[in-house]
Write a protein that holds these residues in place. Sequence first.
Motif, PDB file in Angstrom:
ATOM      1  N   ARG A  70      75.676  -4.874  15.069  1.00 38.65           N
ATOM      2  CA  ARG A  70      75.811  -3.874  14.023  1.00 38.65           C
ATOM      3  C   ARG A  70      74.448  -3.495  13.446  1.00 38.65           C
ATOM      4  NH1 ARG A  70      80.115  -1.061  15.007  1.00 38.65           N
ATOM      5  NH2 ARG A  70      82.043  -1.813  14.048  1.00 38.65           N
ATOM      6  N   ILE A  71      73.578  -4.461  13.277  1.00 40.09           N
ATOM      7  CA  ILE A  71      72.228  -4.167  12.787  1.00 40.09           C
ATOM      8  C   ILE A  71      71.484  -3.291  13.794  1.00 40.09           C
ATOM      9  CG2 ILE A  71      69.974  -5.192  12.267  1.00 40.09           C
ATOM     10  CD1 ILE A  71      71.480  -7.602  11.102  1.00 40.09           C
ATOM     11  N   ALA A  72      71.596  -3.637  15.080  1.00 38.71           N
ATOM     12  CA  ALA A  72      70.934  -2.845  16.122  1.00 38.71           C
ATOM     13  C   ALA A  72      71.464  -1.422  16.143  1.00 38.71           C
ATOM     14  CB  ALA A  72      71.139  -3.508  17.485  1.00 38.71           C
ATOM     15  N   GLN A  73      72.784  -1.251  16.019  1.00 38.25           N
ATOM     16  CA  GLN A  73      73.375   0.082  16.018  1.00 38.25           C
ATOM     17  C   GLN A  73      72.905   0.892  14.815  1.00 38.25           C
ATOM     18  OE1 GLN A  73      77.546  -0.855  16.065  1.00 38.25           O
ATOM     19  NE2 GLN A  73      77.409  -1.887  18.041  1.00 38.25           N
ATOM     20  N   ALA A  74      72.919   0.263  13.641  1.00 38.78           N
ATOM     21  CA  ALA A  74      72.545   0.979  12.419  1.00 38.78           C
ATOM     22  C   ALA A  74      71.088   1.425  12.464  1.00 38.78           C
ATOM     23  CB  ALA A  74      72.797   0.096  11.198  1.00 38.78           C
ATOM     24  N   LEU A  75      70.191   0.536  12.867  1.00 40.41           N
ATOM     25  CA  LEU A  75      68.775   0.890  12.923  1.00 40.41           C
ATOM     26  C   LEU A  75      68.512   1.981  13.954  1.00 40.41           C
ATOM     27  CD1 LEU A  75      67.037  -2.609  12.569  1.00 40.41           C
ATOM     28  CD2 LEU A  75      67.203  -0.783  10.854  1.00 40.41           C
ATOM     29  N   THR A  76      69.211   1.920  15.073  1.00 40.04           N
ATOM     30  CA  THR A  76      69.027   2.953  16.099  1.00 40.04           C
ATOM     31  C   THR A  76      69.499   4.311  15.605  1.00 40.04           C
ATOM     32  OG1 THR A  76      69.334   1.291  17.845  1.00 40.04           O
ATOM     33  CG2 THR A  76      69.536   3.596  18.486  1.00 40.04           C
ATOM     34  N   ILE A  77      70.631   4.341  14.933  1.00 40.51           N
ATOM     35  CA  ILE A  77      71.151   5.597  14.401  1.00 40.51           C
ATOM     36  C   ILE A  77      70.180   6.188  13.377  1.00 40.51           C
ATOM     37  CG2 ILE A  77      72.971   6.607  12.966  1.00 40.51           C
ATOM     38  CD1 ILE A  77      74.902   4.587  14.315  1.00 40.51           C
ATOM     39  N   ILE A  78      69.657   5.346  12.487  1.00 37.18           N
ATOM     40  CA  ILE A  78      68.796   5.832  11.407  1.00 37.18           C
ATOM     41  C   ILE A  78      67.433   6.290  11.927  1.00 37.18           C
ATOM     42  CG2 ILE A  78      67.571   5.151   9.300  1.00 37.18           C
ATOM     43  CD1 ILE A  78      69.904   3.192   8.769  1.00 37.18           C
ATOM     44  N   LEU A 259      48.823  17.538   3.404  1.00 37.28           N
ATOM     45  CA  LEU A 259      49.923  18.143   4.156  1.00 37.28           C
ATOM     46  C   LEU A 259      50.602  17.113   5.052  1.00 37.28           C
ATOM     47  CD1 LEU A 259      51.575  20.562   5.148  1.00 37.28           C
ATOM     48  CD2 LEU A 259      49.727  21.048   6.779  1.00 37.28           C
ATOM     49  N   LEU A 260      49.804  16.321   5.771  1.00 38.32           N
ATOM     50  CA  LEU A 260      50.375  15.309   6.655  1.00 38.32           C
ATOM     51  C   LEU A 260      51.204  14.301   5.874  1.00 38.32           C
ATOM     52  CD1 LEU A 260      47.339  14.685   9.040  1.00 38.32           C
ATOM     53  CD2 LEU A 260      49.480  15.832   9.615  1.00 38.32           C
ATOM     54  N   ARG A 261      50.722  13.918   4.697  1.00 35.67           N
ATOM     55  CA  ARG A 261      51.474  12.952   3.881  1.00 35.67           C
ATOM     56  C   ARG A 261      52.801  13.531   3.420  1.00 35.67           C
ATOM     57  NH1 ARG A 261      45.941  11.574   0.837  1.00 35.67           N
ATOM     58  NH2 ARG A 261      45.242   9.806   2.135  1.00 35.67           N
ATOM     59  N   ARG A 262      52.786  14.785   2.987  1.00 35.48           N
ATOM     60  CA  ARG A 262      54.031  15.406   2.527  1.00 35.48           C
ATOM     61  C   ARG A 262      55.031  15.544   3.669  1.00 35.48           C
ATOM     62  NH1 ARG A 262      50.414  18.867  -0.242  1.00 35.48           N
ATOM     63  NH2 ARG A 262      50.761  20.525   1.290  1.00 35.48           N
ATOM     64  N   VAL A 263      54.551  16.020   4.808  1.00 37.95           N
ATOM     65  CA  VAL A 263      55.450  16.216   5.945  1.00 37.95           C
ATOM     66  C   VAL A 263      56.014  14.876   6.409  1.00 37.95           C
ATOM     67  CG1 VAL A 263      55.562  16.936   8.358  1.00 37.95           C
ATOM     68  CG2 VAL A 263      54.333  18.349   6.702  1.00 37.95           C
ATOM     69  N   ALA A 264      55.166  13.852   6.483  1.00 33.40           N
ATOM     70  CA  ALA A 264      55.632  12.541   6.924  1.00 33.40           C
ATOM     71  C   ALA A 264      56.665  11.976   5.956  1.00 33.40           C
ATOM     72  CB  ALA A 264      54.452  11.581   7.069  1.00 33.40           C
ATOM     73  N   PHE A 265      56.364  12.023   4.657  1.00 32.13           N
ATOM     74  CA  PHE A 265      57.263  11.411   3.683  1.00 32.13           C
ATOM     75  C   PHE A 265      58.599  12.134   3.605  1.00 32.13           C
ATOM     76  CE2 PHE A 265      59.095  11.098  -0.551  1.00 32.13           C
ATOM     77  CZ  PHE A 265      59.194   9.723  -0.703  1.00 32.13           C
ATOM     78  N   TRP A 266      58.560  13.441   3.359  1.00 26.62           N
ATOM     79  CA  TRP A 266      59.799  14.170   3.146  1.00 26.62           C
ATOM     80  C   TRP A 266      60.592  14.348   4.431  1.00 26.62           C
ATOM     81  CZ3 TRP A 266      61.512  14.109  -1.461  1.00 26.62           C
ATOM     82  CH2 TRP A 266      60.640  14.138  -2.564  1.00 26.62           C
ATOM     83  N   GLY A 267      59.897  14.535   5.566  1.00 26.90           N
ATOM     84  CA  GLY A 267      60.611  14.678   6.832  1.00 26.90           C
ATOM     85  C   GLY A 267      61.345  13.412   7.215  1.00 26.90           C
ATOM     86  N   ILE A 268      60.657  12.279   7.122  1.00 28.32           N
ATOM     87  CA  ILE A 268      61.293  11.012   7.478  1.00 28.32           C
ATOM     88  C   ILE A 268      62.372  10.660   6.465  1.00 28.32           C
ATOM     89  CG2 ILE A 268      60.883   8.538   7.757  1.00 28.32           C
ATOM     90  CD1 ILE A 268      58.107   9.265   8.868  1.00 28.32           C
ATOM     91  N   ALA A 269      62.126  10.918   5.178  1.00 29.48           N
ATOM     92  CA  ALA A 269      63.119  10.598   4.146  1.00 29.48           C
ATOM     93  C   ALA A 269      64.414  11.382   4.371  1.00 29.48           C
ATOM     94  CB  ALA A 269      62.550  10.903   2.760  1.00 29.48           C
ATOM     95  N   ALA A 270      64.291  12.664   4.718  1.00 33.56           N
ATOM     96  CA  ALA A 270      65.486  13.487   4.948  1.00 33.56           C
ATOM     97  C   ALA A 270      66.311  12.936   6.100  1.00 33.56           C
ATOM     98  CB  ALA A 270      65.077  14.934   5.221  1.00 33.56           C
ATOM     99  N   GLY A 271      65.632  12.629   7.209  1.00 33.55           N
ATOM    100  CA  GLY A 271      66.353  12.142   8.377  1.00 33.55           C
ATOM    101  C   GLY A 271      66.932  10.760   8.188  1.00 33.55           C
ATOM    102  N   TRP A 272      66.178   9.879   7.581  1.00 36.62           N
ATOM    103  CA  TRP A 272      66.668   8.515   7.400  1.00 36.62           C
ATOM    104  C   TRP A 272      67.822   8.466   6.394  1.00 36.62           C
ATOM    105  CZ3 TRP A 272      62.121   4.445   7.487  1.00 36.62           C
ATOM    106  CH2 TRP A 272      61.530   4.475   8.766  1.00 36.62           C
ATOM    107  N   THR A 273      67.812   9.352   5.415  1.00 35.57           N
ATOM    108  CA  THR A 273      68.918   9.383   4.466  1.00 35.57           C
ATOM    109  C   THR A 273      70.216   9.789   5.157  1.00 35.57           C
ATOM    110  OG1 THR A 273      67.432   9.928   2.638  1.00 35.57           O
ATOM    111  CG2 THR A 273      69.767  10.420   2.331  1.00 35.57           C
ATOM    112  N   ALA A 274      70.153  10.884   5.933  1.00 33.98           N
ATOM    113  CA  ALA A 274      71.333  11.310   6.679  1.00 33.98           C
ATOM    114  C   ALA A 274      71.741  10.249   7.696  1.00 33.98           C
ATOM    115  CB  ALA A 274      71.057  12.638   7.381  1.00 33.98           C
ATOM    116  N   GLY A 275      70.755   9.632   8.339  1.00 40.50           N
ATOM    117  CA  GLY A 275      71.057   8.597   9.314  1.00 40.50           C
ATOM    118  C   GLY A 275      71.699   7.376   8.683  1.00 40.50           C
ATOM    119  N   ALA A 276      71.265   7.031   7.479  1.00 38.87           N
ATOM    120  CA  ALA A 276      71.834   5.865   6.796  1.00 38.87           C
ATOM    121  C   ALA A 276      73.308   6.088   6.481  1.00 38.87           C
ATOM    122  CB  ALA A 276      71.055   5.576   5.514  1.00 38.87           C
TER     123      ALA A 276
END
Length: 415
Positions: A70-78, A259-276
């Motif tokens: 279950r941990i492996a599945q969850a981390l892969t999805i996120i 710019l790189l910091r903003r794109v990295a933070f907000w882009g990853i946060a958006a995807g990981w939130t939906a993935g979680a």
Amino acid sequence: MSSSTESPPAAPETAAPGRSTPVSERILAPDLARGMMLLLIALAHVPWFIYDAPGGTALLHPTEGNLADRIAQALTIIVVDARTHTMFAFLFAYGIGQMYTRQRARGTGDREARTILRRRHLWLLAFGAVHAALLWQGDILGTYGLIGLVMLPLFLHRSDRTLKVWVVVLLVLGALFSLLSVAGALLADPDAATLNAADMQRISIAEPGYLLSAAVRLPTWVFGLFSGVFTLALPTAFLLGLLASRHRLLEEPARHLPLLRRVAFWGIAAGWTAGAVLALQHVGVLGQGYMAATSGVHFYTGIFTGVGYAALFGLIAHRIAARGTRDRLPVRALVALGRRSLSGYLAQSLVFAPFLAAWGLGLGLYLSSWSAVLVAVGTWAATVAIAFLMDRAGVRGPAETVLRRLSYPRVREDA
């Protein structure tokens, strides 16, 4: 639309046409990112080979398993699912911008440079077809080749403003399509039996006869080839990569740190939130009634996460350069694989398909989610080690060598 002939600034380059860029002149971030992201590709692909377990809605991850599974599945999805393809689309376009700039700096005419790129994309499409027919129906090379053939003539010489407008248009259209898919998922009969592309991929892996599996693989790949373009995620990431290459975001990260910091933070946060949310639904913590709808949102946010990953590696490369640690073994090994990413990608299929698929040794029958992760990590680690040894010996990746010679047929390369 604007028809400006604005193009990326030329980088100093002295190598002859058709030859690889010297290691000292290659920028760190894309190679580092490709090397590391091949691990995520392995993690994304290997669950498909757990072909005997009942698959769920979340990209057919098994619906059952112990705590480690279950941990492996969850981390892969996120972290992995629906993220790696957009990041590589971004890097693919970024590399196209670099290649075109280098060719022009060497004195190659615009028409000839575009012909070289067109030939390269046609051969990528051919590579993908062979890869799909022989081993892996989820091949992405052909999709990138097709996107290059379609998008490059339309956008290579367009102005920045035009590219930005089209990025917004594609993002809006992608959001509308996602909303429609969410609405369709909510209105659909949850008990209705359907057969989709994901099911076809699993069938091709579970088929014990090689020829029959190939008969399923190829049409499944063709469907994925065009759906990869029409889902708009990859074209959007492509345009962002082309735009980023013009401004040398990864060559000169120090100039673009905010710019790189903003794109990295907000882009990853958006995807990981939906993935979680999707991961919690998959493992049963949240209700699964709207899981198909969540999957659509999860896929859409992969655009932002993939580009966010690329920005993150730009920041990491900047830190490595600032600390002067480029020559350390882990960095050198990852960069070596990144420079041979095409060979590394195909090598994964050479391990997974014959050993894990039912038509091969069928070892996927004995895998669970956590043990599949070990197979993915072990395969990737082996490709890192082999790439590093090849780099020390001055040997190029075999797939890269073949593609380069096909793309530059009139140029003899050094050994």
